[in-house]
Structures are given as C-alpha cells and as structure tokens.
Design an enzyme around this catalytic site. Structure first.
Site, PDB file in Angstrom:
ATOM      1  CD  GLU A 166      74.816   5.631 -49.287  1.00  0.00           C
ATOM      2  OE1 GLU A 166      74.487   4.675 -50.023  1.00  0.00           O
ATOM      3  OE2 GLU A 166      75.615   6.520 -49.628  1.00  0.00           O
ATOM      4  CG  ASP A 245      78.186   3.368 -48.512  1.00  0.00           C
ATOM      5  OD1 ASP A 245      79.225   3.058 -47.884  1.00  0.00           O
ATOM      6  OD2 ASP A 245      78.175   4.266 -49.375  1.00  0.00           O
ATOM      7  CD  GLU A 287      78.805   1.816 -51.468  1.00  0.00           C
ATOM      8  OE1 GLU A 287      77.673   1.414 -51.810  1.00  0.00           O
ATOM      9  OE2 GLU A 287      79.160   2.989 -51.617  1.00  0.00           O
ATOM     10  CG  ASP A 314      82.073   4.536 -52.981  1.00  0.00           C
ATOM     11  OD1 ASP A 314      82.593   5.056 -53.984  1.00  0.00           O
ATOM     12  OD2 ASP A 314      81.236   5.147 -52.275  1.00  0.00           O
ATOM     13  CE  LYS A 339      79.509   6.863 -55.259  1.00  0.00           C
ATOM     14  NZ  LYS A 339      80.296   7.172 -54.046  1.00  0.00           N
ATOM     15  CG  HIS A 367      72.663   8.240 -56.195  1.00  0.00           C
ATOM     16  ND1 HIS A 367      71.743   8.889 -55.419  1.00  0.00           N
ATOM     17  CD2 HIS A 367      73.264   7.344 -55.352  1.00  0.00           C
ATOM     18  CE1 HIS A 367      71.778   8.424 -54.191  1.00  0.00           C
ATOM     19  NE2 HIS A 367      72.684   7.492 -54.126  1.00  0.00           N
TER      20      HIS A 367
HETATM   21  P1  PGA Z   1      78.705  10.705 -51.961  1.00  0.00           P
HETATM   22  O1  PGA Z   1      78.338   9.356 -51.204  1.00  0.00           O
HETATM   23  O2  PGA Z   1      77.974  10.770 -53.233  1.00  0.00           O
HETATM   24  O3  PGA Z   1      78.319  11.768 -50.966  1.00  0.00           O
HETATM   25  O4  PGA Z   1      80.203  10.669 -52.150  1.00  0.00           O
HETATM   26  C1  PGA Z   1      77.903   8.218 -51.856  1.00  0.00           C
HETATM   27  C2  PGA Z   1      78.593   6.980 -51.363  1.00  0.00           C
HETATM   28  O5  PGA Z   1      79.453   7.037 -50.462  1.00  0.00           O
HETATM   29  O6  PGA Z   1      78.320   5.917 -51.900  1.00  0.00           O
HETATM   30 ZN    ZN Z   2      79.787   4.665 -50.752  1.00  0.00          ZN
END
Ligand code: PGA
Ligand code: ZN
Length: 426
Positions: A166, A245, A287, A314, A339, A367
């Site tokens: 990301e 990320d 991240e 994470d 999350k 999300h």
């Molecule tokens: P995921 O990725 O929702 O596909 O697990 C999001 C992240 O790694 O932050």
């Molecule tokens: Zn992540």
C-alpha cells in the site's frame, strides 16, 4: 439507561467487494433495528480470529458463510435473547465464552463480530446518540481522523510486480475532513493522469488504488510525489504526507530474506532501505515494515526510525491488547493498526486501543481489502479519537462509504476537531 432487550438476530450471506461471500447481521429489539456487514482480509496475520467458511466446494469454491449465518440465527440468537444486556462488553464476553475456542473456530469470528457491531448500533440508538458518540473512551476526546488514501496498490492486493502492498497519501495539513477528502481525490485524479501519460495501466487493485506494473517501491513513491505536486499541494506534515504498508510478511521468503524486485534483502538491509526511503520521501508512517515473526528486525527498525516515523504493527498485533502490550515491553513499533475483525468483537477492539493508550502508542483504524458498504469504522475512528483511518482509495463505493460518513459526521458536528494528534492540527 435501561438494559437492552434483544428480541431477534438474523444473518445472511452477501457479497464483499471482491465478489466473495460475507455476512450481514441484523439485530432488533421490540422497537429498534440495526444491521452490520463483516469485512474480510487477504493479507492476514497468523493470529487473527478465525473467519468461519463453509468449505463446501460446490458453493463459492468453499468460501460460503452459511455456517457462520447459522451460528447467528442459532446459538448466538438464543444467547442474545436469554437476558437483557446492560453493556456491549457483557454480550461480547458472553459470545466469546459461548464459542469456547481460542480462535473463534466454532461459531466463527465473522458471526460474533457481525452481532457485536449490529448490537453496538442498537446501544447507540437506545442512547439516542450517533454511533461514534457511543464509542467514546473515558478521558479521550472525539476527533475526525486524517484519511490515509491508498492510491497505489501492490503486494497481495494487485498484480503489479510491486513488493510493497500500500502506498498512501495522508493530508496531515488539511484544515478539515471535507478538505482532506478533496485533497485525496485531487491527488488520485492527477496520479491517474500521470500514469496514463507514462504509458502505465490505470487499472485498479483491490482497495481502489491504481495497479501499474512497477518494479521498485521508490518508483511508486516518485509518482505519488509528482501527483501531489501536480495537484498543487505542499508535501509533508503541513500538506500531504506519504504512508506505506509494505506488509512485509508477504514478501519474506522461507530463508528469511525479503524479496524486492530481483533483490534479496536481509532484515538489516531492509531497515536500511526504509531509512533511505524516509530520507528521500515525505513518509510519515510505515506499517508492517518487517514480517510478523521478525522481532529482531522490528526492534532494529524501531531503534533506527521510531523517533521520527510512526511504525504501525498490523499482522504482528492483530488488534490484540495482549500482543500490543507484549510488543511495547520489547520496544517493537510505536503504533497499532485497528481492525475489529482481526480480534473479533467491538469490545476487544476497544481493549486494543486502551493498550495503545497505556503504552503511548498511536493507532490507526482500518478497513479490510474485502469490504462492504458498512461504515462502522468511520464512527470507531471518530469516537475513539484515533486521529487516523485508512479505508482505501478515494474511489469505489465500499471505500468512499467510510470517507463520506466522516464528512457527514463533520458536517453534522462542526465542533469536532480534525487531525492526527490531539492538541495540534496534525
Ligand atoms: P488485508 O490487508 O485487509 O488484505 O488483510 C490490509 C492490511 O494489510 O493492512
Ligand atoms: Zn497492513
């Protein structure tokens, strides 16, 4: 406030943004009714709560969630109806106890979370408060979070050749949510133009960001910087900063090396690479810079960059208060991603946030890559004063649902401050 008398729970299979089944739960009292939809990740941490799927190869390649729906309409419904609930925490605890497995394998974390979210909304309705106001924490002011727009997708979310997952733009210096959203959309539009002019694909990844074929993360960052400049915004803390990320667990090989393009990097070399990236680009947050089981790498990263850069755990924290506290004691990271479906209930999500507060960690509400139109996390970010949220690109319905909800909250409550840090504008 009188206890909440739940008279009904219902659940059905719906589709998420990847076209995979997920769960929509409805909860009702005699007079109130609320629904919630459960998201689903693709680059998951090993210790995440278990998403119950049917494993019936004749439906959705085994990904159906009829078993999880049956948990809701069966045992969880019986439990919910068995007594009045004076708090969400009581119900959440009772559901976890009823499951009685460590990872929510029996009833399914997706089933339990759907109920927890829907009933959160019932409590808010009963209190005649917006959801965000009923999720406030003692001694913590509500605030509108800085949206982190994932405008370029790689890793497990797109077929780009990019190791990092990301590439986000964060309008830290925006005066409000409304202006931050506009800034995100402006950069997104300029990035699209830039990519098209460069002969790149403008196809999208799972989270709505572009997915051009690029080999090196620095190429992506260079494009982002140019798009921000072309859109006319200043770079950095007073304007638009960048956030990454990498989701490093996804590009670490069996031998423990990290693969970026054709290169194989040791943990130390990857840390060095981040140091260079931070020197060359206005990156304020990283991240999952290291893989979830690379504690030594995480410690080195934290030692080298922890004073200057937000380092978010994470996959290694999975929104789990215990894991956050343990990491804090060992000098790993300085922030956590939040999350709700990683840990499994709204109450445990709030516990993870409390662990962050106790240890001076910041937290970013998030999300999943598989999303629905549910905007619960927008309220969660505002109510807990997170200061930060990531919900994908400023495009695609399931992503903008969250950003649009934030703008609604801001417009309806003009007194709420915007920004990543209490007491400052960023
Ligand atoms: P995921 O990725 O929702 O596909 O697990 C999001 C992240 O790694 O932050
Ligand atoms: Zn992540």
């Amino acid at each position: 406030m009188p206890a909440l008398e739940i008279v009904d729970l219902d659940a059905r299979e719906i589709l998420d943004s990847r076209g995979r089944p997920t769960l929509r739960v409805t909860a009702a009292t005699g007079t109130l009714r609320a629904a919630a939809s459960v998201p689903s990740g693709a680059s998951t941490g090993r210790n995440e709560a278990h998403e119950l799927r049917d494993d019936d190869p004749d439906r959705y390649d085994g990904a159906g969630v009829r078993l999880a729906a049956a948990s809701v309409t069966g045992e969880l419904r019986d439990l919910a109806r068995s007594q009045p609930w004076s708090s969400l925490a009581d119900l959440d605890r009772a559901m976890v106890d009823l499951d009685a497995t460590v990872g929510r394998y029996r009833l399914g974390a997706n089933a339990i979370l759907g109920v927890s979210m829907a009933v959160s909304r019932l409590f808010a309705q009963q209190e005649k408060q917006p959801l965000w106001a009923s999720l406030r924490l003692p001694g913590r002011a509500a605030r509108l979070p800085v949206p982190h727009f994932n405008v370029l997708n790689g890793g497990a979310h797109a077929d780009t050749g990019l190791a990092f997952q990301e590439f986000m733009v964060a309008p830290l210096g925006a005066p409000s949510t409304v202006e931050a959203v506009r800034a995100g959309a402006d950069v997104y539009r300029h990035l699209r133009k830039l990519l098209a002019e460069g002969g790149h694909s403008v196809g999208l990844g799972d989270e709505g960001g572009f997915a051009p074929r690029l080999a090196q993360p620095e190429e992506a960052l260079t494009l982002l910087v140019q798009a921000i400049k072309n859109a006319g915004y200043p770079l950095g803390d007073d304007g638009i900063a960048l956030a990454l990320d990498p989701a490093a667990s996804q590009f670490r090989g069996e031998d423990g090396s990290y693969r970026i393009g054709d290169a194989r990097l040791s943990s130390a070399e990857l840390v060095e690479r981040y140091c260079e990236i931070v020197r060359g680009f206005p990156v304020w947050s990283i991240e999952d810079g290291m893989a979830e089981d690379d504690d030594a790498g995480w410690r080195e990263l934290t030692d080298r960059l922890g004073e200057r850069v937000q380092l978010v755990g994470d996959d290694n924290f999975v929104t789990n208060a215990k894991l956050i506290r343990r990491a804090a004691a060992r000098g790993i990271a300085n922030a956590a991603l939040v999350k709700p479906n990683q840990v499994g209930t709204v109450t445990e999500t709030l516990d993870a946030i409390q662990a962050c507060r106790d240890h001076g960690y910041t937290w970013m509400v998030s999300h999943r890559s598989g999303e629905t139109g549910d905007d619960f996390i927008a309220d969660l970010a505002v109510g807990t004063g997170a200061g930060q949220i990531k919900a994908g690109a400023p495009a695609r319905g399931e992503r903008v649902a969250k950003y649009n909800r934030l703008m609604d909250i801001e417009t309806g409550h003009p007194g709420l401050p915007y920004g990543a840090r209490p007491g400052s504008t960023r």
